[in-house]
Design a protein around this motif. Structure first.
Motif, PDB file in Angstrom:
ATOM      1  N   UNK A  86     -37.333  29.734  19.623  1.00 57.24           N
ATOM      2  CA  UNK A  86     -37.921  29.241  18.474  1.00 57.24           C
ATOM      3  C   UNK A  86     -38.579  27.875  18.808  1.00 57.24           C
ATOM      4  N   UNK A  87     -38.018  27.060  19.517  1.00 58.16           N
ATOM      5  CA  UNK A  87     -38.687  25.658  19.761  1.00 58.16           C
ATOM      6  C   UNK A  87     -39.910  25.854  20.432  1.00 58.16           C
ATOM      7  N   UNK A  88     -39.693  26.752  21.529  1.00 58.15           N
ATOM      8  CA  UNK A  88     -40.879  26.828  22.399  1.00 58.15           C
ATOM      9  C   UNK A  88     -42.026  27.620  21.768  1.00 58.15           C
ATOM     10  N   UNK A  89     -41.851  28.320  20.855  1.00 57.26           N
ATOM     11  CA  UNK A  89     -42.963  28.838  19.932  1.00 57.26           C
ATOM     12  C   UNK A  89     -43.529  28.002  19.062  1.00 57.26           C
ATOM     13  N   UNK A  90     -42.667  27.027  18.510  1.00 56.03           N
ATOM     14  CA  UNK A  90     -43.347  25.898  17.696  1.00 56.03           C
ATOM     15  C   UNK A  90     -44.133  25.126  18.671  1.00 56.03           C
ATOM     16  N   UNK A  91     -43.880  24.813  19.855  1.00 55.54           N
ATOM     17  CA  UNK A  91     -44.737  23.991  20.659  1.00 55.54           C
ATOM     18  C   UNK A  91     -46.004  24.738  21.111  1.00 55.54           C
ATOM     19  N   UNK A  92     -45.880  26.047  20.900  1.00 54.76           N
ATOM     20  CA  UNK A  92     -47.408  26.639  21.083  1.00 54.76           C
ATOM     21  C   UNK A  92     -48.379  26.120  20.411  1.00 54.76           C
ATOM     22  N   UNK A  93     -48.230  25.882  18.964  1.00 54.90           N
ATOM     23  CA  UNK A  93     -49.144  25.329  17.978  1.00 54.90           C
ATOM     24  C   UNK A  93     -49.138  23.692  18.097  1.00 54.90           C
ATOM     25  N   UNK A  94     -47.977  23.122  18.061  1.00 56.95           N
ATOM     26  CA  UNK A  94     -47.928  21.763  17.936  1.00 56.95           C
ATOM     27  C   UNK A  94     -48.061  21.151  19.217  1.00 56.95           C
ATOM     28  N   UNK A  95     -48.214  21.795  20.326  1.00 55.27           N
ATOM     29  CA  UNK A  95     -48.401  21.199  21.509  1.00 55.27           C
ATOM     30  C   UNK A  95     -47.430  20.683  22.183  1.00 55.27           C
ATOM     31  N   UNK A  96     -47.396  20.543  23.601  1.00 55.28           N
ATOM     32  CA  UNK A  96     -46.500  20.150  24.457  1.00 55.28           C
ATOM     33  C   UNK A  96     -46.871  18.731  25.320  1.00 55.28           C
ATOM     34  N   UNK A  97     -45.934  18.121  25.612  1.00 54.58           N
ATOM     35  CA  UNK A  97     -46.385  16.538  26.186  1.00 54.58           C
ATOM     36  C   UNK A  97     -47.343  16.994  27.363  1.00 54.58           C
ATOM     37  N   UNK A  98     -48.579  16.277  27.359  1.00 55.95           N
ATOM     38  CA  UNK A  98     -49.510  16.510  28.617  1.00 55.95           C
ATOM     39  C   UNK A  98     -50.219  17.812  28.449  1.00 55.95           C
ATOM     40  N   UNK A  99     -50.026  18.438  27.475  1.00 58.06           N
ATOM     41  CA  UNK A  99     -50.755  19.623  27.276  1.00 58.06           C
ATOM     42  C   UNK A  99     -50.538  20.556  28.214  1.00 58.06           C
ATOM     43  N   UNK A 100     -49.455  20.590  28.974  1.00 60.44           N
ATOM     44  CA  UNK A 100     -49.440  21.614  30.300  1.00 60.44           C
ATOM     45  C   UNK A 100     -47.864  21.987  30.056  1.00 60.44           C
ATOM     46  N   UNK A 101     -47.496  23.411  30.386  1.00 56.94           N
ATOM     47  CA  UNK A 101     -46.210  24.030  30.325  1.00 56.94           C
ATOM     48  C   UNK A 101     -45.880  23.755  32.011  1.00 56.94           C
ATOM     49  N   UNK A 102     -44.467  23.430  32.052  1.00 56.96           N
ATOM     50  CA  UNK A 102     -43.719  23.418  33.276  1.00 56.96           C
ATOM     51  C   UNK A 102     -42.582  24.219  33.127  1.00 56.96           C
ATOM     52  N   UNK A 103     -41.690  24.242  34.211  1.00 56.80           N
ATOM     53  CA  UNK A 103     -40.349  25.175  34.196  1.00 56.80           C
ATOM     54  C   UNK A 103     -40.470  26.309  33.426  1.00 56.80           C
ATOM     55  N   UNK A 104     -41.293  27.189  34.176  1.00 57.05           N
ATOM     56  CA  UNK A 104     -41.355  28.678  33.374  1.00 57.05           C
ATOM     57  C   UNK A 104     -40.732  29.562  34.433  1.00 57.05           C
ATOM     58  N   UNK A 105     -40.636  29.120  35.793  1.00 51.20           N
ATOM     59  CA  UNK A 105     -40.103  30.284  36.601  1.00 51.20           C
ATOM     60  C   UNK A 105     -38.883  30.546  36.549  1.00 51.20           C
TER      61      UNK A 105
END
Length: 444
Positions: free
Chosen positions: A37-56
């Motif tokens: 749920x937290x990651x889904x919220x970040x999809x719209x609210x944005x993540x720091x730097x605008x890029x996603x890390x640590x998905x692997x």
């Protein structure tokens, strides 16, 4: 490990909705083993730097790979170059999935070459289709689980192809609505050999704008550079993404997203389904300007408009219509595109061969499955089409009945019509397309 097919086809869901002010988007389709749920919220609210890390790490997780395998299993499909079928993988799925998790974690995973086959297009030509190995399809599906929501959060509503909760019918509905609103001057455009000509580095730059996980990026690059095998030939592509690969439609949408943004910023009404798109305008001058914008954007991005498949017309006029997703829009009406009509007739012919030894009941049941699905998609076409197809189908069945009665012929004589009238086929349960159209029309 054996799975129930219905269970495999049921999409995993996370009960989360991301909001921005009063706007809400449904994210229930995202893969729950990855997207909290937290990651889904970040999809719209944005993540720091605008890029996603640590998905692997999430891609390598056993739950993710098992869900990806279920998806691949449900879609079935042919074996890749290694000859391993879905059935063979299923026999030792638990072992193979554990091995995949290990090689993905330690970085030793290497995709196998793609097996290329040629698929008939119906006009005497063929189109290439890439078939990755089953294991590669599973890994691509797992990566797609991880990165698709990131790009979905940015994609515009003008894009309909290969996106969750959107499809051909939505695109057609939007086109029809725009025409009704007076946007009848249409740019009908097509990028020549789009999937085979996407520039790799420019594509990866667009991916890197949102994803910074180096291992995910390395996987995407490895799939773009996968060797292709066709008959005795083997080569490494320098551009493009193979049609048939699980990840290809998403990558294709990522590359065309800036075009969607450009058209929206210029105020044009574009409706795009993958690489097939139209721009609907309220004047010929606006259509000319839109086409110039598209041509310039394509040139800047390594793409070329197909000269014989790109034109401008006023779809209210005879001879100036356009084709889109199986339909032809012309003179204020919708028709079934000739290629789509011929494809259905070929299917009817194959199911009504005069040498077919089945009973009429079985043949009708077989036909009805095809006709129902076809009608559900093309029910908005001009009704004359359904009358013509009904006559064609009944004539084919009369020829079968003549053969079964040891009377050679094509089922077109007056005597045949007397022996087997329309009422006879209605009683046999044959779906009459024109009757179905009348019923659908009165129920609206």
């Amino acid at each position: 490990m054996r799975l129930d097919r219905k269970e495999a086809q049921r999409a995993p869901a996370v009960p989360a909705r991301a909001t921005r002010g009063a706007e809400a988007r449904d994210w229930s389709w995202v893969e729950a083993s990855i997207w909290t749920d937290r990651m889904v919220s970040a999809l719209v609210n944005g993540v720091k730097g605008g890029r996603w890390y640590s998905l692997m790490d999430k891609v390598c997780a056993p739950d993710t790979l098992e869900t990806a395998w279920e998806k691949v299993w449900a879609n079935d499909g042919a074996a890749g170059v290694d000859g391993q079928s879905i059935k063979r993988f299923e026999a030792q799925a638990e072992l193979y999935l554990a091995e995949l998790s290990t090689v993905l974690r330690d970085g030793s995973y290497r995709p196998q070459p793609i097996r290329r086959v040629e698929i008939p297009k119906g006009d005497g030509k063929t189109r290439p289709l890439g078939i990755p190995a089953v294991k590669d399809r599973i890994v691509q599906t797992a990566v797609k689980f991880a990165i698709e929501p990131i790009f979905e959060a940015r994609f515009l509503p003008t894009s309909y192809g290969f996106r969750p909760g959107r499809g051909c019918r939505d695109a057609l509905r939007e086109v029809a609505s725009l025409i009704d609103d007076g946007y009848s001057f249409v740019v009908d455009a097509d990028f020549e050999s789009y999937f085979d000509t996407i520039p790799h580095e420019r594509l990866m730059q667009r991916v890197e704008e949102q994803v910074s996980d180096g291992r995910i990026l390395a996987l995407l690059r490895s799939w773009l550079k996968q060797d292709i095998m066709h008959d005795l030939q083997r080569w490494t592509p320098t551009e493009g993404t193979p049609q048939g690969a699980v990840i290809s439609p998403l990558l294709a949408n990522i590359y065309l997203h800036p075009l969607d943004e450009l058209m929206a910023a210029r105020g044009y009404h574009m409706v795009r389904y993958a690489d097939d798109f139209v721009v609907l305008c309220n004047s010929r001058e606006a259509a000319d300007a839109a086409l110039a914008e598209i041509r310039a954007w394509g040139a800047e991005n390594g793409l070329r408009l197909h000269p014989s498949k790109t034109h401008i017309g006023d779809c209210r006029q005879h001879g100036e219509g356009f084709e889109f997703l199986g339909y032809r829009f012309e003179a204020g009406r919708r028709f079934v595109r000739k290629k789509s009509l011929n494809r259905l007739k070929d299917t009817i012919r194959s199911k009504t061969r005069r040498t077919r030894g089945d009973s009429l009941e079985r043949i009708v049941a077989d036909l009805n499955r095809t006709l129902r699905g076809w009608f559900q998609y093309f029910k908005h076409a001009h009704p004359r089409t359904f009358l013509v197809l009904d006559k064609f189908t009944r004539r084919r069945l009369r020829a079968v009945l003549r053969r079964q009665s040891k009377r050679p012929g094509f089922g077109a004589s007056r005597r045949d019509h007397q022996l087997w009238p329309i009422a006879f086929f209605a009683q046999a349960g044959l779906l009459a397309l024109h009757t179905a159209w009348l019923t659908a029309r009165h129920s609206r």
